[in-house]
Design a protein around this motif. Structure first.
Motif, short mmCIF file in Angstrom:
data_model
loop_
_atom_site.label_atom_id
_atom_site.label_comp_id
_atom_site.label_asym_id
_atom_site.label_seq_id
_atom_site.Cartn_x
_atom_site.Cartn_y
_atom_site.Cartn_z
N ASN A 17 0.81 -1.21 0.00
CA ASN A 17 0.00 0.00 0.00
C ASN A 17 0.85 1.27 0.00
OD1 ASN A 17 -2.69 1.41 0.46
ND2 ASN A 17 -1.57 2.11 2.26
N GLU A 18 1.75 1.39 0.98
CA GLU A 18 2.51 2.63 1.12
C GLU A 18 3.39 2.90 -0.09
OE1 GLU A 18 3.32 6.20 2.74
OE2 GLU A 18 1.84 4.75 3.44
N THR A 19 3.82 1.86 -0.80
CA THR A 19 4.62 2.09 -2.01
C THR A 19 3.83 2.85 -3.05
OG1 THR A 19 3.96 -0.14 -2.74
CG2 THR A 19 6.14 0.09 -1.75
N VAL A 20 2.52 2.63 -3.10
CA VAL A 20 1.66 3.35 -4.06
C VAL A 20 1.63 4.83 -3.69
CG1 VAL A 20 -0.64 3.53 -5.06
CG2 VAL A 20 0.29 1.28 -4.43
N PHE A 21 1.49 5.14 -2.41
CA PHE A 21 1.52 6.53 -1.96
C PHE A 21 2.88 7.15 -2.23
CE2 PHE A 21 -2.19 5.06 0.23
CZ PHE A 21 -2.96 6.19 0.50
N HIS A 22 3.94 6.39 -2.00
CA HIS A 22 5.29 6.90 -2.22
C HIS A 22 5.51 7.26 -3.69
CE1 HIS A 22 9.59 7.40 -1.48
NE2 HIS A 22 9.83 6.62 -2.52
N LEU A 23 5.07 6.41 -4.60
CA LEU A 23 5.21 6.69 -6.02
C LEU A 23 4.40 7.92 -6.43
CD1 LEU A 23 5.03 3.05 -7.43
CD2 LEU A 23 7.04 4.55 -7.40
N THR A 24 3.24 8.09 -5.82
CA THR A 24 2.41 9.26 -6.13
C THR A 24 3.06 10.53 -5.59
OG1 THR A 24 0.44 7.86 -6.04
CG2 THR A 24 0.11 10.24 -5.92
N GLU A 25 3.70 10.45 -4.43
CA GLU A 25 4.43 11.60 -3.90
C GLU A 25 5.55 12.02 -4.85
OE1 GLU A 25 6.00 11.53 0.01
OE2 GLU A 25 4.06 11.13 0.97
N GLU A 26 6.22 11.03 -5.45
CA GLU A 26 7.28 11.34 -6.41
C GLU A 26 6.69 12.07 -7.62
OE1 GLU A 26 10.64 10.74 -6.14
OE2 GLU A 26 10.18 10.20 -4.07
N ARG A 27 5.56 11.60 -8.08
CA ARG A 27 4.86 12.23 -9.21
C ARG A 27 4.44 13.65 -8.84
NH1 ARG A 27 -0.41 9.20 -11.88
NH2 ARG A 27 -1.06 10.82 -13.37
N PHE A 28 3.97 13.84 -7.64
CA PHE A 28 3.55 15.15 -7.13
C PHE A 28 4.74 16.10 -7.07
CE2 PHE A 28 2.56 17.72 -3.18
CZ PHE A 28 1.58 18.51 -3.76
N ALA A 29 5.89 15.61 -6.62
CA ALA A 29 7.09 16.44 -6.53
C ALA A 29 7.55 16.90 -7.90
CB ALA A 29 8.20 15.66 -5.83
N GLN A 30 7.43 16.03 -8.89
CA GLN A 30 7.81 16.41 -10.26
C GLN A 30 6.88 17.49 -10.82
OE1 GLN A 30 7.86 12.76 -12.51
NE2 GLN A 30 9.54 11.88 -11.31
N LEU A 31 5.60 17.38 -10.48
CA LEU A 31 4.63 18.37 -10.96
C LEU A 31 4.94 19.76 -10.43
CD1 LEU A 31 1.21 16.51 -10.60
CD2 LEU A 31 2.24 17.33 -12.72
N LEU A 32 5.43 19.83 -9.20
CA LEU A 32 5.64 21.12 -8.55
C LEU A 32 7.11 21.46 -8.37
CD1 LEU A 32 2.80 20.73 -5.94
CD2 LEU A 32 2.85 22.38 -7.81
N TYR A 56 -10.88 14.54 6.97
CA TYR A 56 -11.05 13.58 5.87
C TYR A 56 -10.77 12.14 6.26
CZ TYR A 56 -10.34 18.04 3.42
OH TYR A 56 -10.40 19.35 3.00
N GLY A 57 -10.13 11.92 7.42
CA GLY A 57 -9.78 10.56 7.80
C GLY A 57 -8.61 10.04 6.99
N TYR A 58 -8.42 8.71 7.05
CA TYR A 58 -7.30 8.07 6.37
C TYR A 58 -7.72 7.64 4.96
CZ TYR A 58 -5.33 7.79 11.05
OH TYR A 58 -4.85 8.10 12.30
N GLY A 59 -6.73 7.54 4.08
CA GLY A 59 -7.01 6.99 2.76
C GLY A 59 -6.65 7.92 1.61
N ILE A 60 -6.94 7.45 0.42
CA ILE A 60 -6.52 8.13 -0.81
C ILE A 60 -7.22 9.46 -0.99
CG2 ILE A 60 -6.55 7.96 -3.33
CD1 ILE A 60 -6.13 4.92 -2.97
N LYS A 61 -8.51 9.54 -0.71
CA LYS A 61 -9.24 10.78 -0.94
C LYS A 61 -8.68 11.92 -0.11
CE LYS A 61 -13.43 8.24 -2.15
NZ LYS A 61 -14.80 7.85 -1.73
N GLY A 62 -8.41 11.65 1.17
CA GLY A 62 -7.82 12.68 2.01
C GLY A 62 -6.42 13.05 1.54
N GLY A 91 -4.79 10.51 -8.21
CA GLY A 91 -5.68 9.89 -7.23
C GLY A 91 -6.53 8.79 -7.83
N ARG A 92 -7.02 9.01 -9.03
CA ARG A 92 -7.81 7.97 -9.69
C ARG A 92 -6.95 6.75 -10.01
NH1 ARG A 92 -10.52 12.60 -11.88
NH2 ARG A 92 -8.98 12.79 -13.56
N ASP A 93 -5.71 6.99 -10.36
CA ASP A 93 -4.80 5.87 -10.61
C ASP A 93 -4.58 5.05 -9.34
OD1 ASP A 93 -4.53 6.64 -13.24
OD2 ASP A 93 -2.59 7.62 -12.97
N MET A 94 -4.46 5.73 -8.21
CA MET A 94 -4.27 5.04 -6.94
C MET A 94 -5.50 4.17 -6.60
SD MET A 94 -2.55 8.04 -4.58
CE MET A 94 -2.15 6.98 -3.20
#
Length: 237
Positions: A17-32, A56-62, A91-94
């Motif tokens: 699970n956390e690897t998916v968030f980590h990869l998205t953080e990398e994508r986010f860093a590239q965007l900004l 928002y609680g825990y999870g992808i939407k938050g 987020g949709r990809d996640m």
């Protein structure tokens, strides 16, 4: 006391699970990248997630909403529409990322389910957690599945009484010391920590190594051996 019930965390205990968030953080860093360096952006995002947990609680939407908030902060409200659109797409990809069970999980659950009550206890977005449970192929291994908003000692007392014979006769296995181990120990259960390669910043806590009901395993496949050893040593009858 007999050990009757085994609780299992889901994310990063049963599947990646956390690897998916980590990869998205990398994508986010590239965007900004034009607005903030990677480390600073990560700190701002974590701060936003901390602020927003109670909303928002825990999870992808938050997580997605926290990324949008951070993007607006670091660009002083001038984040291009294309960046916001890309964050939403991430987020949709996640939300559709394949669920990949961790090694040894299926075999371990199969080996234990005839001798104990198995209870899946996970927190996060209801829709996404239900999706992951269904896609994991592991649902039939469990006697009960509980998706909760938070994990506390009261959570474990309630669930191990509802689905078992009480927290004192239960064992909780998970990757998060903060959410899976410390509150389970407080409730009176045995806590088994199975570390994952990446730990989210808001889940980090010091392991209670001196606690006599705390154990750490390299991987979940060693759980049956631990149960046998604890039984032989008289921890339960």
């Amino acid at each position: 006391m007999p050990l009757t019930t085994l609780g299992f965390d889901a994310d990063d205990t049963l599947w990646h699970n956390e690897t998916v968030f980590h990869l998205t953080e990398e994508r986010f860093a590239q965007l900004l990248a034009a607005y903030a360096d990677k480390d600073h952006l990560k700190e701002r995002l974590l701060a936003a997630e901390r602020r927003n947990l109670r909303h928002y609680g825990y999870g992808i939407k938050g997580f997605v909403l926290s990324m949008i908030e951070t993007a607006l902060e670091v660009t002083e409200g001038k984040a291009p529409g294309a960046v916001i659109s890309e964050i939403l797409e991430a987020g949709r990809d996640m939300m559709t990322h394949p669920v990949e069970p961790l090694p040894h999980v299926a075999g371990t659950l199969t080996a234990l389910k005839d001798d104990y009550r198995l209870v899946l206890i996970t927190k996060g977005d209801l829709f996404d957690q239900e999706r992951k449970v269904a896609e994991s192929g592991l649902a039939d291994c469990f006697d009960a599945i509980e998706i909760v908003s938070e994990k506390s000692a009261e959570t474990y007392k309630t669930l191990f009484s509802r689905h078992g014979t009480g927290p004192e006769e239960a064992l909780m296995t998970g990757n998060s010391v903060k959410s899976d181990i410390l509150p389970a120990l407080e409730a009176g259960s045995i806590g088994v920590h199975v570390p994952y390669a990446i730990t989210w910043g808001l889940e980090q806590a010091e392991a209670p190594s001196a606690h006599d009901r705390f154990h750490r395993l390299d991987h979940i496949g060693k759980l049956p051996e631990l149960l046998t050893r604890l039984g032989q040593n008289g921890m339960w009858s």
